[in-house]
Motif scaffolding. Sequence first.
Motif, PDB file in Angstrom:
ATOM      1  N   GLY A 173       7.544  43.568  24.233  1.00  0.00           N
ATOM      2  CA  GLY A 173       6.912  43.230  22.963  1.00  0.00           C
ATOM      3  C   GLY A 173       7.414  44.098  21.825  1.00  0.00           C
ATOM      4  O   GLY A 173       7.606  43.632  20.699  1.00  0.00           O
ATOM      5  N   SER A 228      -0.677  39.607  17.072  1.00  0.00           N
ATOM      6  CA  SER A 228      -0.021  38.907  18.177  1.00  0.00           C
ATOM      7  C   SER A 228      -0.359  39.653  19.464  1.00  0.00           C
ATOM      8  O   SER A 228      -1.102  40.627  19.456  1.00  0.00           O
ATOM      9  CB  SER A 228       1.496  38.875  17.963  1.00  0.00           C
ATOM     10  N   ASN A 229       0.235  39.208  20.560  1.00  0.00           N
ATOM     11  CA  ASN A 229      -0.021  39.873  21.839  1.00  0.00           C
ATOM     12  C   ASN A 229       0.999  40.957  22.151  1.00  0.00           C
ATOM     13  O   ASN A 229       1.124  41.383  23.281  1.00  0.00           O
ATOM     14  CB  ASN A 229      -0.068  38.841  22.971  1.00  0.00           C
ATOM     15  N   PRO A 289      -4.830  39.724  24.241  1.00  0.00           N
ATOM     16  CA  PRO A 289      -5.703  38.840  23.458  1.00  0.00           C
ATOM     17  C   PRO A 289      -7.111  38.683  24.046  1.00  0.00           C
ATOM     18  O   PRO A 289      -8.046  38.340  23.324  1.00  0.00           O
ATOM     19  CB  PRO A 289      -4.977  37.491  23.474  1.00  0.00           C
ATOM     20  N   SER A 331      -8.222  35.759  18.846  1.00  0.00           N
ATOM     21  CA  SER A 331      -7.454  35.374  20.034  1.00  0.00           C
ATOM     22  C   SER A 331      -6.923  33.962  19.903  1.00  0.00           C
ATOM     23  O   SER A 331      -5.845  33.644  20.421  1.00  0.00           O
ATOM     24  CB  SER A 331      -8.286  35.543  21.305  1.00  0.00           C
ATOM     25  N   VAL A 390      -3.871  34.385  17.762  1.00  0.00           N
ATOM     26  CA  VAL A 390      -2.835  35.033  18.568  1.00  0.00           C
ATOM     27  C   VAL A 390      -2.185  34.025  19.522  1.00  0.00           C
ATOM     28  O   VAL A 390      -0.973  34.046  19.729  1.00  0.00           O
ATOM     29  CB  VAL A 390      -3.416  36.240  19.338  1.00  0.00           C
ATOM     30  N   ASN A 448       0.346  32.107  17.536  1.00  0.00           N
ATOM     31  CA  ASN A 448       1.281  32.927  16.775  1.00  0.00           C
ATOM     32  C   ASN A 448       2.658  32.894  17.453  1.00  0.00           C
ATOM     33  O   ASN A 448       2.790  33.263  18.616  1.00  0.00           O
ATOM     34  CB  ASN A 448       0.755  34.366  16.719  1.00  0.00           C
ATOM     35  N   SER A 472       3.694  35.912  19.392  1.00  0.00           N
ATOM     36  CA  SER A 472       3.110  36.011  20.733  1.00  0.00           C
ATOM     37  C   SER A 472       3.965  35.246  21.733  1.00  0.00           C
ATOM     38  O   SER A 472       4.178  35.700  22.860  1.00  0.00           O
ATOM     39  CB  SER A 472       1.686  35.456  20.743  1.00  0.00           C
ATOM     40  N   THR A 510       5.767  36.940  24.923  1.00  0.00           N
ATOM     41  CA  THR A 510       5.477  36.424  26.264  1.00  0.00           C
ATOM     42  C   THR A 510       6.768  36.064  26.991  1.00  0.00           C
ATOM     43  O   THR A 510       6.954  36.407  28.166  1.00  0.00           O
ATOM     44  CB  THR A 510       4.549  35.192  26.178  1.00  0.00           C
TER      45      THR A 510
END
Length: 193
Positions: A4, A126-127, A132, A140, A143, A146, A149, A153
Amino acid sequence: MLPGILVETVAFNSVYSGMGLSTDYSKGLFDRFRSLPIWPLSPFAGLMVGDVLRHLIAATIILAIGLGIGYRPEAGVLGVIGAFALLVAVGFGIGWVFIVLGLLIRTPTTVMTLGFGILFPVVFASNILVDPETMPNWLSTFVAWNPFSWMATAMRGLMGGGVTVSEILLALALPAFLTVLLAPLTLFIYLRR
């Protein structure tokens, strides 16, 4: 967390091409480019190549630090190569936003201020840094939709193993959209200015 952070770094790194473009434009460099018999997008291609190199250098440094403090990508070298390829694609797409800003805004400081002003809320909501599930429902939901995110991921899946094709396609959706929309707009603004 490290995958991330790579996405976050690429997003914030992209601002610098717009700042550089604004500086070059104010010094008359692009007026000289117009007088040369070159492809009109070649100055921007040079900016994007510089962006890609900046992203790869930053990602390599972050990965080296992560490895030094104990991070181990479960997907191995192939996962890291895939993650870096995704980073390049993400950085390429996001870079167009700041190239357009660099063409439209006269001072590099304003490009940076506006760029970071756009990126901070979107990247931090974002995550990338927070799970989240620990967030309020309204946040959440944001997110989950988004694009940053989605990118984080996919990056986690590439480096940790277990990424799906749909996660990669979602991660590439925003960069592809931005490229298709903003590359022609960049040329249009450049030729009309």
